[in-house]
Scaffold this active site. Sequence first.
Site, mmCIF file in Angstrom:
data_model
loop_
_atom_site.group_PDB
_atom_site.id
_atom_site.type_symbol
_atom_site.label_atom_id
_atom_site.label_comp_id
_atom_site.label_asym_id
_atom_site.label_seq_id
_atom_site.Cartn_x
_atom_site.Cartn_y
_atom_site.Cartn_z
ATOM 1 N N GLY A 226 3.769 -41.027 31.032
ATOM 2 C CA GLY A 226 5.163 -40.997 30.585
ATOM 3 C C GLY A 226 5.404 -42.008 29.497
ATOM 4 O O GLY A 226 4.637 -42.966 29.341
ATOM 5 N N THR A 230 9.980 -45.276 31.150
ATOM 6 C CA THR A 230 10.497 -44.170 31.943
ATOM 7 C C THR A 230 10.380 -44.421 33.440
ATOM 8 O O THR A 230 10.791 -43.586 34.237
ATOM 9 C CB THR A 230 9.755 -42.861 31.609
ATOM 10 O OG1 THR A 230 8.358 -43.146 31.533
ATOM 11 C CG2 THR A 230 10.232 -42.297 30.295
ATOM 12 N N LYS A 232 7.369 -45.728 35.181
ATOM 13 C CA LYS A 232 6.061 -45.537 35.801
ATOM 14 C C LYS A 232 5.758 -46.686 36.769
ATOM 15 O O LYS A 232 5.371 -46.463 37.908
ATOM 16 C CB LYS A 232 4.961 -45.475 34.728
ATOM 17 C CG LYS A 232 5.148 -44.326 33.762
ATOM 18 C CD LYS A 232 4.021 -44.253 32.747
ATOM 19 C CE LYS A 232 4.033 -45.405 31.765
ATOM 20 N NZ LYS A 232 5.175 -45.425 30.869
ATOM 21 N N THR A 233 5.922 -47.900 36.281
ATOM 22 C CA THR A 233 5.672 -49.053 37.128
ATOM 23 C C THR A 233 6.605 -49.027 38.332
ATOM 24 O O THR A 233 6.209 -49.294 39.463
ATOM 25 C CB THR A 233 5.890 -50.342 36.327
ATOM 26 O OG1 THR A 233 5.223 -50.229 35.084
ATOM 27 C CG2 THR A 233 5.373 -51.545 37.073
ATOM 28 N N GLU A 449 25.024 -43.602 2.524
ATOM 29 C CA GLU A 449 25.228 -43.136 3.902
ATOM 30 C C GLU A 449 26.044 -41.851 3.944
ATOM 31 O O GLU A 449 25.725 -40.930 4.701
ATOM 32 C CB GLU A 449 25.914 -44.224 4.748
ATOM 33 C CG GLU A 449 25.092 -45.498 4.938
ATOM 34 C CD GLU A 449 23.694 -45.230 5.482
ATOM 35 O OE1 GLU A 449 23.502 -44.235 6.189
ATOM 36 O OE2 GLU A 449 22.775 -46.021 5.178
ATOM 37 N N ASP A 524 13.693 -43.601 4.269
ATOM 38 C CA ASP A 524 14.016 -42.170 4.319
ATOM 39 C C ASP A 524 12.838 -41.344 3.829
ATOM 40 O O ASP A 524 12.460 -40.350 4.453
ATOM 41 C CB ASP A 524 15.229 -41.873 3.429
ATOM 42 C CG ASP A 524 16.486 -42.586 3.908
ATOM 43 O OD1 ASP A 524 16.558 -42.913 5.107
ATOM 44 O OD2 ASP A 524 17.377 -42.820 3.074
HETATM 45 P P1 ADP Z 1 7.212 -48.046 32.429
HETATM 46 O O1 ADP Z 1 6.280 -48.687 33.372
HETATM 47 O O2 ADP Z 1 7.203 -46.558 32.498
HETATM 48 O O3 ADP Z 1 7.104 -48.537 31.031
HETATM 49 P P2 ADP Z 1 9.110 -49.415 34.009
HETATM 50 O O4 ADP Z 1 8.842 -48.834 35.344
HETATM 51 O O5 ADP Z 1 8.522 -50.741 33.752
HETATM 52 O O6 ADP Z 1 8.687 -48.415 32.873
HETATM 53 O O7 ADP Z 1 10.672 -49.427 33.781
HETATM 54 C C1 ADP Z 1 11.331 -50.517 33.255
HETATM 55 C C2 ADP Z 1 12.672 -50.660 33.918
HETATM 56 O O8 ADP Z 1 13.552 -49.609 33.541
HETATM 57 C C3 ADP Z 1 12.578 -50.590 35.402
HETATM 58 O O9 ADP Z 1 12.335 -51.842 35.954
HETATM 59 C C4 ADP Z 1 13.944 -50.077 35.803
HETATM 60 O O10 ADP Z 1 14.841 -51.134 35.942
HETATM 61 C C5 ADP Z 1 14.344 -49.229 34.632
HETATM 62 N N1 ADP Z 1 14.094 -47.832 34.932
HETATM 63 C C6 ADP Z 1 13.216 -47.029 34.307
HETATM 64 N N2 ADP Z 1 13.247 -45.792 34.829
HETATM 65 C C7 ADP Z 1 14.141 -45.819 35.817
HETATM 66 C C8 ADP Z 1 14.624 -44.844 36.751
HETATM 67 N N3 ADP Z 1 14.173 -43.588 36.759
HETATM 68 N N4 ADP Z 1 15.564 -45.231 37.644
HETATM 69 C C9 ADP Z 1 16.028 -46.490 37.638
HETATM 70 N N5 ADP Z 1 15.612 -47.441 36.809
HETATM 71 C C10 ADP Z 1 14.692 -47.124 35.888
HETATM 72 ZN ZN ZN Z 2 19.001 -43.702 4.034
HETATM 73 MG MG MG Z 3 5.241 -50.363 32.939
#
Ligand code: ADP
Ligand code: ZN
Ligand code: MG
Length: 630
Positions: A226, A230, A232-233, A449, A524
């Site tokens: 992802g 998004t 993942k962690t 713009e 641009d």
């Molecule tokens: P990745 O590992 O995909 O880069 P993280 O899991 O580290 O992303 O996400 C960073 C932060 O963004 C999380 O700690 C959380 O606070 C927020 N976050 C991201 N996705 C979600 C989600 N689906 N629901 C709630 N919080 C989210």
């Molecule tokens: Zn421009």
């Molecule tokens: Mg991460």
Amino acid sequence: MTPPSSNQKPKNSKKPQKSKKSPQTTRPNAMTFVLVASLMLAVLAVLGQGEGFLDSANTQEVPLSTLQSEYSAGNLASIEVKDTTLTAEAIDGTKYRSTKEPDANIADLGFNDIQQSTEVEIIDTTGSKLLLNFLFSLLPILLIIGLFVYFTRRASGGAGGEYGPFGFGKSRAKVYEADKHKTTFADVAGAQEAKEEVTEIVDFLKHPKRYYDMGAKIPRGILMVGQPGTGKTLLARAIAGEASVPFFSVSGSEFVEMFVGVGASRVRDLFKQAQRNAPAIIFIDEIDAIGKQRGQGSGGGHDEREQTLNQILTEMDGFDDQSGVIVIAATNRPDVLDKALLRPGRFDRRVHIDMPDMVARRQILDVHANNKKFTPDINLDKIASKTVGFSGADLENVLNEAAIMAVRQREKKISQAHLEDAVEKVSMGPERRSRKITDKEREIVAYHEVGHALAGHFAAECEPVHKISIISRGGALGLTWFLPEEDTYLRSEQKLKDEMVSLHGGRIAEELIFGQTTTGASNDLERITKIARSMVMTYGMGGQEVGPVVFSEKSRSFAGIEFHESDVSPDTARTIDLQVRRLVLEAETRCRDILTQHMALLKQISVDLLDRENIFREEFLAYFDSPTPA
Ligand code: ADP
Ligand code: ZN
Ligand code: MG
């Protein structure tokens, strides 16, 4: 125009808990140790010297021979020898002091006569002084060792006592304890499919025996794919939280630090640790940092990254089917991963986490709005609809920025205006009202713009204009913000062409109004070229001559230098270039036609923009309701 940038906030919501061994608490800091040691030595030294100074007033300085004769005469009660100094006390209380040669033995000096009428107490402290000297000479060495310990600890990531000076090879995985700061699926908003896919893993971690008894094989490796931010962690941690198992987290880039040959032993250690604590989860973040296709590295292919990768593969193969350890890896570039990593028995399961759609964005906002105070009139749905293309991390950042703004303005609650400002700040960088630009520049920026906005407006497939502004933001002097009304996943050929038209708008407007263009359009042009190139080379939209063929450009690095190589023949390369040029020029011509035709509007809106600094969507659309006389 500025591309929406997604500034990610550092993840600080959940603090990692150190392992049970709690390394920080017990080990004294090496620096402290050195300090204490030197302090003790200093005190010793002062004590050693200090004696005798106090009563030096009533002490007679005598030659050694006098002392010898007094001794022979039996007048002395005690003799104290310290280094070269002899201090004697006579029976009648008189005190003498004398000096001897440094090497001279006290017995050889005649103080050995046993036929003494009086008992003479001879205290020879030369020895202890020697010890002291010895300690002193040790001090620099101690200091050096201390500093060494100190710096290697710092270099290897802080207080980890058990990973001390000689623990380079030890894994530095962070362990999140299962019961503290427990992350659960409730913390992960949206991502419904991903959550469903991993519930099975949770169940296995909770009841491994059921699965073993049934003879079921459990996946060992799961690849989370992802975009950054998004979640993942977050999801990986939620799996550990739901199953109440320890979570060993390590980042791919950490393996590649510091000393060569360390990565592999770290992997070994990490897996050992996890197996000891099974059932457990090992989480390898940014696995693409180590898992890139092999044989592309620098220096003959035996580099650090490769060894680390090989070790991971070996460890995963060596897993007992019943070890109860599941490895989760995260990446946003699954395409660059070594095929060996994706083989059955390794990371053979994929969980995709998509960018959140409208509904998911609303849910994510809800999760992070939980602990914040809002005025009653806020409308999070509106924020969710405005934040197309924002990741979960961006949305969290929006709420946080809004909260910061509210505090700065000494407000009690976060208002809708704070939220909307925060959305702009997160996607486009902070406003820079202090940046000084000349009136002439301001004028150019305004026409530039409005040129984007108008060209985009009349190129039918372009996203609607959301806002035009001549307030500097981030690196841009002004911006036109196009905002899609809904989440889309496909872009048509026409849409790409129309986007190019609107991107040309800024430069063409400058040209039409001022007769020349400025450097302000370079970004641009870059984006136009990129769109045109990918149309021709990736999407098969380059027309008959090129055909629906994908031309890839590979890049490989050798000895730290990036090389681009292309599998395109010189002839084809020429055709591609021609087609790219054709697309770019077509868009430019269309753009020039549009702006020439609507010159009056261009001038009028630009003048208004100079006056108002911002023009919002409704205001912009109003210009087209009642057509102004040209
Ligand atoms: P990745 O590992 O995909 O880069 P993280 O899991 O580290 O992303 O996400 C960073 C932060 O963004 C999380 O700690 C959380 O606070 C927020 N976050 C991201 N996705 C979600 C989600 N689906 N629901 C709630 N919080 C989210
Ligand atoms: Zn421009
Ligand atoms: Mg991460």
